[in-house]
Design a protein around this motif. Structure first.
Motif, PDB file in Angstrom:
ATOM      1  N   SER A   1      35.549 -23.514  21.618  1.00  0.00           N
ATOM      2  CA  SER A   1      36.153 -24.176  22.777  1.00  0.00           C
ATOM      3  C   SER A   1      37.663 -23.959  22.827  1.00  0.00           C
ATOM      4  O   SER A   1      38.255 -23.886  23.909  1.00  0.00           O
ATOM      5  CB  SER A   1      35.836 -25.673  22.762  1.00  0.00           C
ATOM      6  OG  SER A   1      36.306 -26.268  21.556  1.00  0.00           O
ATOM      7  N   ASP A   2      38.299 -23.864  21.654  1.00  0.00           N
ATOM      8  CA  ASP A   2      39.746 -23.661  21.613  1.00  0.00           C
ATOM      9  C   ASP A   2      40.140 -22.197  21.640  1.00  0.00           C
ATOM     10  O   ASP A   2      41.298 -21.862  21.911  1.00  0.00           O
ATOM     11  CB  ASP A   2      40.333 -24.309  20.349  1.00  0.00           C
ATOM     12  CG  ASP A   2      40.202 -25.816  20.367  1.00  0.00           C
ATOM     13  OD1 ASP A   2      40.071 -26.384  21.471  1.00  0.00           O
ATOM     14  OD2 ASP A   2      40.214 -26.427  19.280  1.00  0.00           O
ATOM     15  N   GLU A   3      39.214 -21.330  21.331  1.00  0.00           N
ATOM     16  CA  GLU A   3      39.495 -19.897  21.300  1.00  0.00           C
ATOM     17  C   GLU A   3      38.278 -19.147  21.845  1.00  0.00           C
ATOM     18  O   GLU A   3      37.391 -18.775  21.085  1.00  0.00           O
ATOM     19  CB  GLU A   3      39.853 -19.431  19.879  1.00  0.00           C
ATOM     20  CG  GLU A   3      38.979 -20.025  18.772  1.00  0.00           C
ATOM     21  CD  GLU A   3      39.394 -19.574  17.389  1.00  0.00           C
ATOM     22  OE1 GLU A   3      40.541 -19.148  17.220  1.00  0.00           O
ATOM     23  OE2 GLU A   3      38.556 -19.638  16.474  1.00  0.00           O
ATOM     24  N   PRO A   4      38.214 -18.945  23.162  1.00  0.00           N
ATOM     25  CA  PRO A   4      37.069 -18.271  23.783  1.00  0.00           C
ATOM     26  C   PRO A   4      36.813 -16.907  23.160  1.00  0.00           C
ATOM     27  O   PRO A   4      37.735 -16.238  22.673  1.00  0.00           O
ATOM     28  CB  PRO A   4      37.493 -18.148  25.251  1.00  0.00           C
ATOM     29  CG  PRO A   4      38.517 -19.217  25.439  1.00  0.00           C
ATOM     30  CD  PRO A   4      39.237 -19.328  24.128  1.00  0.00           C
ATOM     31  N   ILE A   5      35.556 -16.510  23.184  1.00  0.00           N
ATOM     32  CA  ILE A   5      35.175 -15.249  22.553  1.00  0.00           C
ATOM     33  C   ILE A   5      34.674 -14.250  23.586  1.00  0.00           C
ATOM     34  O   ILE A   5      34.314 -14.602  24.710  1.00  0.00           O
ATOM     35  CB  ILE A   5      34.076 -15.465  21.500  1.00  0.00           C
ATOM     36  CG1 ILE A   5      32.883 -16.176  22.139  1.00  0.00           C
ATOM     37  CG2 ILE A   5      34.608 -16.224  20.312  1.00  0.00           C
ATOM     38  CD1 ILE A   5      31.680 -16.231  21.250  1.00  0.00           C
ATOM     39  N   LEU A   6      34.653 -12.989  23.179  1.00  0.00           N
ATOM     40  CA  LEU A   6      34.155 -11.928  24.046  1.00  0.00           C
ATOM     41  C   LEU A   6      32.643 -11.778  23.875  1.00  0.00           C
ATOM     42  O   LEU A   6      32.148 -11.843  22.751  1.00  0.00           O
ATOM     43  CB  LEU A   6      34.821 -10.598  23.705  1.00  0.00           C
ATOM     44  CG  LEU A   6      36.292 -10.418  24.063  1.00  0.00           C
ATOM     45  CD1 LEU A   6      36.776  -9.053  23.572  1.00  0.00           C
ATOM     46  CD2 LEU A   6      36.505 -10.549  25.559  1.00  0.00           C
TER      47      LEU A   6
END
Length: 571
Positions: A471-476
C-alpha cells in the motif's frame, strides 16, 4: 540486536528449504519467525490432508531430493514395520527409488523441519514458530523500514525481511455455489463419496490423477488379478464412470530412471553465456537460443541417434512432431507402451535421454524467462509448455497401473478436446461440456458432477492475499516487451486486451502475477526492487516464472534468496 529479523509466511516445503539454506550460510546473523496456519510444519498443501489422502502417492523418490537432516530412504528404514504397513509399504522392499504415499512423505518433512529447528538452536539461529496462525495481512510499520505481521488476535512487529512462501492456492469460483461443481480436487476428502453416474474431469495432469484416485477408491476396489492390478466397481454404483477431457487426448508421462536424479545444469548454458547473448540481442533472451543450446546441443552429446531425428527441427516443428507422434496412438495404447518403456528404463537403470533433457530445458529456462520478448513468451506458453507439461509430470508406476485397470474395465475414458472446448454451467448438477469430435462435429455432453483438474492456475495480482503489503509502495505487474513494435501494434489492433502501449512508446504483453527481479524481490512502480519483501509463492510469480519443478524449484530459489539476504547481513 543487530540480527536481521525474517518472517516466513507459510511453513511448508519452501520454508523448510529456506531454513536449511540459512543454516548453511550465516545462521547467527538472523532471527526467524515462521507463521503456519496449520498445526504442523513441513507438509504444506500437497503432503497434508489438504492435498492428499492415503491413496495419493508422491512423484519424487529419495535420490531425487536434496537431503535434509537425513534422506527419505534412511528415515523410512528407521520406521517400524507396523507403521509403514499402515501406508501399504513392506519395509523389506525399501530402496532409494521408492515413491511413498504423500501423507507419509508429509511426516518425513515434518520431522526434518523439527530436526532443522534443533540445529538452529545449536548454531545460533533464533527461531519462533507460530502454529495455527493464519496471517491476515502484512503492514508497514510507522518507521517505514520494517513490517508487521497481522494475525487474528495479535500483531507480531518489527521484521526487516518478509518471505512469502504460501505455496499452492486453489480459489473457489463456482464451488459451493453450484452443487456438483468442484474448482479443484482439493482437499480430496470432498470427492470421497458415491457417484452412480459419470463424473467429468477437465485436464489429464497429475491433478487429474489425484482426482481419479480419490473417486475410484470411494466407488470400488483395486485388487490383484494374477499379478496385475484390476478394478471392481461397488455394487451400489453400477453407473459410476470417470471421463477425462484432455487436450488432444494426451496423457502424461510415466516415471522412468534418471541418470541425474538431482537437477543439474551441467552442460547447459552458463549465466555468463546467457548474459552475453542478451547483450547481443537487444537485452532479450531468445527462446530459440535456449532450445538450441540447452536441448538440442545437449542431446547431441547424450543421445546422438535421437539428435539426428531432430537436427533440422526448430521449436515449433519439434513440438508438432512430438505431439503428432503421440496422437497417432489411441491414448491408453500409448500410455501402456510408455508404462512398459518406463518399467524397462527403471529395471535396466537406463534413462530416456530426450525426456530427461527436456525437463532440464524447462528448469533452466524458468528463472531467466522474464527476459523473453513478448513474442517468445507467447511461443513458450502456446508451443513448449504444453509439451513440457506432459513430459515432466512423471506419473508414479502404481498410478499408471490403476489408470490402466480402470480403463480396462470401462470405468475410465479419455475424450480428446481442443482449445475451443468449454463447459457451460446450466444449474445445480447440470454441466454441459461442448467440444468437437474427430470429424469436427459439435458434441454436447451433460454431466451431474464436474471437477476442474487443470492444476495450479496462474493468479492475478488482485488475488494476492496480503492487501496492505504494497500500500505504501505500489508494485509493477509482470509484463514483457515486444521486440518487434509492429507485432505489438498488430496484436493491439486485433483487440488483445493483454497488449498495451507503454509510456515509452513500446508495446507490452501483460502477464499474470507480480513483476520480480532475479532475487525474487517484487519490482516497485519506480522500477526499483522492494528492499523488504521476497515472493516465492508460485501462483503469484508465474508470469515471470512460468514453469516450476517442486523441490528443485524450492532448492534453487531458496539459495538465491538466502545469498541475497547474506549480502545485507551484519559482519
Amino acid at each position: 540486536m543487530n540480527r536481521i529479523r525474517i518472517a516466513l509466511i507459510g511453513g511448508g516445503p519452501s520454508a523448510l528449504t529456506i531454513v536449511r539454506k540459512l543454516l548453511c550460510a550465516q545462521p547467527q546473523n538472523f532471527a526467524l519467525d515462521i507463521f503456519e496456519r496449520n498445526a504442523s510444519l513441513g507438509k504444506g498443501m500437497p503432503y497434508s490432508a489438504q492435498g492428499a489422502s492415503l491413496e495419493h502417492i508422491t512423484n519424487v523418490s529419495s535420490d531425487e531430493l536434496c537431503p535434509f537432516s537425513e534422506t527419505l530412504e534412511a528415515w523410512l528404514r528407521k520406521q517400524s514395520h507396523k507403521m509403514l504397513a499402515n501406508y501399504g509399504i513392506d519395509k523389506t522392499t525399501l530402496h532409494a527409488k521408492h515413491v511413498v504415499p504423500r501423507l507419509l512423505f508429509g511426516l518425513y518433512l515434518e520431522q526434518q523441519f523439527s530436526a532443522l529447528l534443533d540445529e538452529c538452536a545449536e548454531k545460533g539461529l533464533t527461531t519462533h514458530v507460530h502454529l495455527n496462525s493464519e496471517v491476515l495481512d502484512i503492514t508497514s510499520a510507522e518507521n517505514g523500514h520494517t513490517s508487521d505481521v497481522q494475525l487474528a488476535k495479535k500483531s507480531v512487529k518489527g521484521f526487516d525481511k518478509v518471505i512469502i512462501c504460501t505455496g499452492h492456492v486453489w480459489p473457489k469460483q463456482q464451488e459451493g455455489k453450484v452443487a456438483g461443481y468442484y474448482d479443484s480436487p482439493y482437499p480430496p476428502a470432498k470427492l470421497s463419496r458415491k457417484y452412480n453416474h459419470p463424473v467429468a474431469l477437465k485436464g489429464s495432469s497429475l491433478t487429474a490423477i489425484d482426482a481419479i484416485r480419490s473417486l475410484s477408491t470411494a466407488n470400488g476396489q483395486f485388487y490383484d488379478d494374477q499379478g496385475q492390478v484390476s478394478y471392481q466397481v461397488d455394487n451400489d454404483v453400477p453407473n459410476f464412470k470417470i471421463v477425462m477431457h484432455s487436450l488432444n487426448g494426451l496423457l502424461p508421462n510415466i516415471r522412468f530412471h534418471l541418470d541425474d536424479p538431482l537437477v543439474s545444469d551441467d552442460g547447459m548454458l552458463t549465466q555468463q553465456q546467457i548474459t552475453q547473448h542478451m547483450a547481443e540481442n537487444d537485452g532479450f533472451l531468445s527462446l530459440d537460443f535456449m532450445f538450441e543450446h540447452n536441448f538440442k546441443s545437449v542431446l547431441q552429446q547424450k543421445d546422438p541417434l535421437f539428435y539426428e531425428k531432430i537436427v533440422d527441427k526448430n521449436l515449433e516443428s519439434f513440438a508438432q512432431w512430438m505431439l503428432e507422434s503421440r496422437k497417432a496412438f489411441e491414448p491408453f495404447t500409448l500410455f501402456k507402451i510408455e508404462y512398459l518403456q518406463a518399467e524397462q528404463s527403471i529395471k535396466n537403470e537406463k534413462t530416456l535421454q530426450w525426456k530427461e533433457v527436456l525437463a532440464l530445458l524447462s528448469f533452466t529456462l524458468n528463472h531467466p524467462a522474464k527476459y523473453l520478448s513478448a513474442e517468445d513468451m507467447t511461443r513458450l506458453h502456446s508451443v513448449l509448455l504444453p509439451l513440457i507439461g506432459l513430459m515432466i509430470a512423471n506419473v508414479p508406476q502404481s498410478s499408471a497401473e490403476q489408470l490402466l485397470a480402470l480403463h480396462h474395465c470401462g470405468v475410465l475414458e479419455v475424450i480428446p478436446v481442443d482449445r475451443d472446448s468449454y463447459l457451460q454451467v446450466e444449474g445445480d448438477n447440470q454441466f454441459d461440456y461442448h467440444y468437437q469430435d474427430e470429424s469436427h462435429q459439435p458434441i454436447t455432453q451433460r454431466y451431474a458432477t464436474f471437477v476442474d483438474c487443470t492444476g495450479q492456475q496462474h493468479l492475478e495480482n488482485d488475488a494476492f492475499p496480503f492487501k496492505s503489503m504494497f500500500s505504501d509502495e505500489p508494485i509493477l505487474p509482470a509484463k514483457v516487451r515486444f521486440k518487434d513494435k509492429k507485432q505489438g501494434e498488430e496484436a493491439s489492433a486485433k483487440g488483445d486486451k493483454a497488449v498495451n502501449l507503454g509510456s515509452d512508446g513500446h508495446y507490452y504483453l501483460s502477464l499474470k502475477g507480480l513483476a520480480i527481479n532475479d532475487y525474487f524481490q517484487p519490482i516497485l512502480a519506480d522500477g526499483s526492487p522492494s528492499n523488504r519483501y521476497f515472493v516465492m509463492a508460485v501462483p503469484f510469480i508465474s508470469g515471470f516464472n512460468p514453469d516450476y519443478s517442486g523441490f528443485d524449484f524450492c532448492d534453487q530459489v531458496s539459495s538465491i534468496i538466502v545469498d541475497k539476504l547474506c549480502e545485507k547481513a551484519p559482519q
